[in-house]
Scaffold this active site. Structure first.
Site, PDB file in Angstrom:
ATOM      1  N   ASP B 195       0.817  -1.228   0.000  1.00 49.55           N
ATOM      2  CA  ASP B 195       0.000   0.000   0.000  1.00 49.55           C
ATOM      3  C   ASP B 195       0.848   1.274   0.000  1.00 49.55           C
ATOM      4  O   ASP B 195       1.611   1.517   0.925  1.00 49.55           O
ATOM      5  CB  ASP B 195      -0.867  -0.072   1.276  1.00 49.55           C
ATOM      6  CG  ASP B 195      -1.760   1.144   1.492  1.00 49.55           C
ATOM      7  OD1 ASP B 195      -1.882   1.992   0.597  1.00 49.55           O
ATOM      8  OD2 ASP B 195      -2.361   1.213   2.594  1.00 49.55           O
ATOM      9  N   HIS B 368      -3.808   4.448   6.841  1.00 51.36           N
ATOM     10  CA  HIS B 368      -2.720   3.943   6.002  1.00 51.36           C
ATOM     11  C   HIS B 368      -1.351   4.167   6.648  1.00 51.36           C
ATOM     12  O   HIS B 368      -1.130   5.150   7.351  1.00 51.36           O
ATOM     13  CB  HIS B 368      -2.749   4.628   4.638  1.00 51.36           C
ATOM     14  CG  HIS B 368      -3.997   4.340   3.863  1.00 51.36           C
ATOM     15  ND1 HIS B 368      -4.130   3.240   3.059  1.00 51.36           N
ATOM     16  CD2 HIS B 368      -5.184   4.992   3.810  1.00 51.36           C
ATOM     17  CE1 HIS B 368      -5.346   3.241   2.514  1.00 51.36           C
ATOM     18  NE2 HIS B 368      -6.002   4.288   2.955  1.00 51.36           N
TER      19      HIS B 368
END
Lengths: 555, 555
Positions: B195, B368
């Site tokens: 990611d 994140h």
């Protein structure tokens, strides 16, 4: 509320309830001065609009009272409406040298230079006009030569800060005029009108000089070419880039019309200094080593036609961005522009460049005062009444609360909006009414002829497109003699959705068949029926609501 | 590049080159598994589009190979395309309980529940299908029950992180599965797909728990009603709000369809706990003291029809925002939504409320990983090859550089984009081609029938509106028998600009007069002439370029 000193009327026409579009009227008996005359760039929903200026009906109605426009600094949100407003209300324009230089350039474009009287002032100069005496006071901002205004009126002294910050180490060494602000504070300020833009930011705004140091550090470590984009009005930023280039032995190449023009104006007026030979022509770029040039350009907001965007897309005639190049966006990511800016950044990465921008490095700083600086302004000027200006509604409320925190009583603070009439006398300040105000939308050559209905239509067209049903009927018999044609724009095309549009066509024929001849003779009724039927049809079949325009010709 | 272990083909169909729309194909010989199946919300220029899904032509061509959809977590950018994709390619859907619960609710809306096979897994469960074995590995994210996938293939083990962060103090105590990630790292990971969303952020992402503490502090000092808006999928945020309300003795009222639905799903599955009596019905609001309630709502992005926007506009039936109320926007200001959000905030201030949002207080945190967490993932898994995923192009490049910083050789990193075919074997990884890929625009009930031409038309209509010139000619003589009528939409109206439109009408008549009868008999030629003339006319007189649509009926 009248007392022996009389009443000062203050009417914000723009900038209270929005960021931009700054304009404020100060009126005493039969005299008016106007502080700033700005535009704003359109909101997303204002489709096809180029920019927005304040509604100046009030000024036009009172134009014989207007003694002058006092401009605090040269940014377009404080000057940009002048080409339109001066056409309606002609009066002298007062400002410092750079402010007037930028306004002159703009009026020249509009062919209005000859009709305008300019009065140049320096900080601490006082201008007397009618019952007013206006002193310009030095402040720091993201353009040089910005000033606050101390306006002495028979009712008392009011101070309008304009845009400001308090930079302890400004690039030109010209610190805010603590002495004069404090002297006014000591002798008594009736009301302060102060910039609310950054009231949500705690602490102090960083000094412009720190940005210069950071840019120089980037230049020192860059081995490839450097492209730096910033606002064309940010003279101090440019000066720092020039200085860094001298020290890092890079030549400067200018790019972008407003950048080239503003550098010329600022150098001519002595606000910007570059040693001979520092600035070279674009043609010399190819002869310079990669680590020997810096391209100073506009286009930091990802504007589609800007040179920087074209470089990013590998679509610029003279400049090819290459592996190892560094692009510095030394500017704010203005809300609403993020998508365009990040798209441009992605393309620059595709070219192999590294992009440095405010989110990842300290290479831009605001020109507006943060909370502690706002408190300094309040404490220096010690106003009796306080009116927060330059901000959306929440900024004004938060600035009001901040002022209460330094001791201004809540009842002495007015949160006003555009069009409010404030009456201020030595012992009271209150909203006493409103005047016409609002936003005038300008597009193309037109001035404000784009109304709400037009915008509403554009939004509707933009969302779902348009379907036209075109047909012709015999005026007497109601017989169909042409069509129906189904024509679309911004909606499913015939080639792509033949069944859908055939279905619509069949339905129109059926609708006509079912109408009696009396109804058929009424063009409007026929159009209404077709519209109703098609609206239901598209909603049911594909859940869309295009603009439906039945065009029935009776012959 | 074949070796004895064979070649794994990896094809990103979405999420590499954009944020959202995540979907990746893993193919070994005649078997495919698909990781995630997401949508994205439209860009500004996609006028009238509801959402965007990946082009799945490749999957459709190979549908008999597809063994299953492995979904990392329940956010729409990882699940939202399923209702469309499953119609074309039906295969079992694998995921944890909450992930499947949210997908089931969405498929039920589309009437597709009966046709879909769900396979529920828990973290550390392994699923064998064809030549693949997929293990689900616990990670932290802004939705509970998120997992990475460790996919064992004949070519080697590859790890796809999905969305993740490394939260040392997660709300449910379920820390990332250091052990399994490290075990895979020890025994050898062929490739890591990780990611890239927050790769621009230095350091570590704040723990979700800190947000809970900050929210509780706000509740303790609030004397009025509190309204808290967050994403309806953020179960841990809701849990923390519930816990804070228990401690501060406030009842919780739920508002917004997705909020009510998701709370029901999460409580039923045991992911969200509220003591009996904590959640009360909206009707009870009026019986509760002002400091005894909290309204938990959707609408944090300023969506025009949301309950929160209606409250802000003083236009909500049951809830009136009052002086002293506190509104907490516990959510990200998603780029593109700022103007809507700040407009809503200004209206809430008008009502007398105080608005707390991420710019002014730590009441939201990203889901994140920041740079240091990304390094942990790389160092734990020690992959031979690295492919950054989930990001715009610059994020992928920056993640590639970060990976080089922790020792992955540049030649072992592939910056790939949607549609690239990667072939990975035990000793090489390379792009070997591309497949059809791209974005399918969905609006209304339609699937992908909004083409580029339609969007282009909408943008043109949106910018300058439309002018129709309607007339009828005698087919034989060319005589004008009806019109010309000038009809506008999204352009100056007749009432407002009579001279302009009369001028256009006169010009059309003149154009017709000047055409010879041969030309007049060609409908297309007549239309072309009218279009050309009007385009020049509007450009010259008012500098605008509306869509011009001449409609000539020959009878």
């Amino acid at each position: 509320m009248e007392d022996e000193k009389g009443v000062l009327r203050v009417i914000p026409l723009g900038g209270l309830g929005e960021i931009g579009l700054n304009m404020m009227v100060f009126e005493y008996e039969d005299s008016i001065i106007v502080v700033d005359c700005g535009l704003m760039f359109p909101e997303d929903y204002m489709l096809g609009i180029d920019f927005v200026i304040p509604d100046i009906s009030y000024l036009i109605e009172n134009k014989e009272k207007v003694k002058g426009f006092f401009i605090t600094h040269g940014h377009e949100d404080h000057t940009g409406a002048l080409p339109f407003v001066l056409k309606e209300v002609n009066a002298p324009v007062y400002g410092t040298a750079l402010t007037l230089g930028l306004i002159e350039a703009k009026l020249r474009e509009h062919g209005m230079l000859a009709d305008t009287v300019f009065e140049m002032v320096r900080p601490r100069d006082k201008v007397a006009t009618g019952p007013f005496e206006v002193e310009f006071l030095r402040v720091s901002h993201s353009i040089v030569d910005g000033c606050s205004l101390a306006i002495t009126t028979p009712a008392g002294v009011v101070i309008h800060t304009g845009d400001f910050k308090i930079d302890q180490t400004p690039v030109d060494g010209e610190v805010i005029d603590y002495a004069r602000f404090s002297e006014y504070g000591e002798s008594g300020v009736l009301a302060l009108f102060s910039d609310s833009t950054n009231v949500e930011k705690a602490g102090y705004t960083l000094s412009e000089k720190e940005i210069g140091a950071n840019i120089e550090e980037i230049l020192r470590s860059a081995t490839g070419r450097v492209i730096l984009a910033t606002f064309a009005s940010h003279i101090h930023r440019m000066q720092q880039v020039f200085d860094a280039c001298v020290r890092c032995k890079r030549k400067v190449i200018l790019n972008g019309r407003s950048m080239v023009n503003n550098v010329e104006i600022a150098m001519r007026l002595g606000y910007l200094n570059a040693p001979d030979g520092l600035i070279v022509d674009m043609k010399q770029l190819k002869n310079l080593g990669k680590d020997k040039s810096l391209l100073l350009t506009t286009g930091s907001q990802g504007e589609p036609m800007s040179a920087l965007t074209r470089m990013a897309m590998n679509n610029h005639k003279q400049i090819k961005v290459e592996e190892g190049d560094t692009v510095i966006l030394s500017s704010k990511l203005i809300p609403g522009n993020e998508k365009a800016i990040t798209a441009m950044m992605n393309h620059l990465y595709r070219r192999g460049a590294t992009v440095i921008y405010e989110k990842v490095s300290e290479i831009h700083v605001s020109g507006h005062a943060s909370q502690e600086e706002l408190k300094i302004m309040l404490n220096m000027t010690k106003p009796k009444f306080f009116v927060p200006v330059h901000g959306e509604y929440r900024h004004l409320v938060l600035h009001s609360r901040l002022a209460q925190g330094v001791g201004i009583p809540a009842e002495n603070i007015i949160v006003a909006e555009d069009g409010d009439v404030l009456e201020i006398s030595s012992d009271s300040a209150e909203k006493t009414g409103t005047v016409d105000s609002g936003r005038v939308l300008v597009d193309g050559k037109g001035l404000g002829d784009t109304g709400d209905m037009v915008l509403k239509d554009r939004r509707h067209l933009a969302r779902d497109g348009m379907v036209i049903a075109l047909l012709s009927l015999n005026e007497k018999t109601g017989e169909l003699i042409y069509g129906p044609d189904i024509i679309t724009r911004g909606f499913a095309f015939k080639d792509e959705s033949p069944e859908l549009l055939d279905g619509a066509r069949t339905l129109v024929v059926k609708t006509l068949d079912e109408l009696n001849s009396e109804t058929k003779s009424e063009q409007l009724e026929v159009e209404k029926e077709i519209k109703r039927t098609l609206r239901k049809f598209f909603n049911r079949t594909i859940e869309r609501r295009p603009v439906i325009l039945p065009l029935v010709i009776e012959i």
